[in-house]
Design a protein around this motif. Structure first.
Motif, short mmCIF file in Angstrom:
data_model
loop_
_atom_site.label_atom_id
_atom_site.label_comp_id
_atom_site.label_asym_id
_atom_site.label_seq_id
_atom_site.Cartn_x
_atom_site.Cartn_y
_atom_site.Cartn_z
N THR A 1 0.83 -1.21 0.00
CA THR A 1 0.00 0.00 0.00
C THR A 1 0.86 1.25 0.00
OG1 THR A 1 -1.76 -1.16 1.18
CG2 THR A 1 -1.82 1.25 1.24
N TYR B 1 7.79 1.54 -11.25
CA TYR B 1 7.10 0.67 -10.30
C TYR B 1 6.96 -0.72 -10.90
CZ TYR B 1 3.18 -1.18 -7.50
OH TYR B 1 2.36 -1.96 -6.70
N LYS C 1 1.94 1.79 -3.56
CA LYS C 1 0.82 2.27 -4.38
C LYS C 1 0.46 3.71 -4.05
CE LYS C 1 -1.12 -2.34 -5.08
NZ LYS C 1 -2.22 -3.28 -4.74
N MET D 1 -1.81 5.39 -6.72
CA MET D 1 -2.75 4.33 -7.07
C MET D 1 -3.80 4.07 -5.99
SD MET D 1 0.07 1.75 -8.75
CE MET D 1 -1.11 0.51 -9.28
N PRO E 1 5.12 -4.03 -9.98
CA PRO E 1 4.16 -4.61 -9.03
C PRO E 1 4.43 -6.09 -8.80
CG PRO E 1 3.16 -4.43 -11.20
CD PRO E 1 4.51 -3.77 -11.29
#
Length: 231
Positions: A42, A79, A45, A50, A81
């Motif tokens: 988190t 980034y 993000k 995001m 993921p």
């Protein structure tokens, strides 16, 4: 370079991050450690725009909160993921091409750099990405992000599900990034690799930073490791 101050993040009414603060300096590898659900992904993000967040995230003096993810990326943040998110029906080369900003001229990375770093990708250059192994897909995702020429790269669990030899290769790869002056925020559960390559370690617990120090300091802090990291 990257400054996160009193960052709070939410999924709807769920309050996930509680005043997270840290910095990443130029050419530094910072490991963000913690158990699943501690808030590490988190945090990534939130930095990338995001998730709903408030507080302060500054990148080279520019405010990031409120910007769209593509705007953050164009400022020089990459980034990777955990889900990898390759384009399965496109070839390896086409996936890398999509990672480029504009024409790619002036970038510190080229296709030849990617293929030299990961010869296996060169062998699979014209293969659809969807049929690659998990390790190959991880290599491809990392390289595609690099083709955008980021100055800082946030990598979420790059060694998840990979064989030990590939884990070592990823670690060597991240050290090469640092050699080229790229900062890395590494979200990782494998303490061995994270502690070996990082300059500094952050530990998260319940949406907050509970430790910020060197890997050696974390090795010496048995209480923190037992409470926040060990199973």
């Amino acid at each position: 370079m990257l400054t996160v101050d009193n960052l709070h993040a939410y999924y709807g009414k769920s309050h996930v991050l509680h005043g997270v603060s840290f910095q990443v300096q130029p050419g530094e590898i910072v490991a963000l450690l913690g158990r699943n659900g501690s808030g590490r992904s988190t945090t990534a993000k939130a930095v990338m725009g995001m998730v709903q967040a408030e507080g302060r995230v500054d990148w080279k003096g520019q405010r990031l909160l409120g910007r769209k993810p593509f705007e953050v990326a164009h400022l020089g943040l990459g980034y990777v993921p955990e889900s990898r998110d390759i384009f399965p029906k496109l070839t390896v080369h086409q996936n890398l091409l999509l990672g480029q900003k504009g024409s790619g001229k002036g970038s510190r990375w080229s296709f030849d750099d990617m293929y030299a770093m990961f010869p296996r990708l060169k062998e699979r250059e014209h293969t659809e990405a969807g049929v690659l192994s998990g390790g190959e897909q991880q290599m491809l995702t990392l390289c595609r992000t690099l083709m955008g020429d980021p100055e800082l790269i946030i990598i979420d669990e790059p060694t998840e599900g990979l064989a030990p030899k590939i884990v070592e290769l990823v670690g060597e790869y991240l050290l090469k990034l640092r050699e080229r002056g790229i900062s890395v925020l590494l979200i990782e559960q494998k303490l061995t690799i994270a502690m070996h390559i990082s300059d500094r370690a952050l530990v998260m617990g319940h949406g907050s930073i509970v430790f910020d120090g060197t890997p050696d300091a974390l090795r010496a802090d048995a209480a923190t490791r037992k409470e926040w990291l060990e199973v």
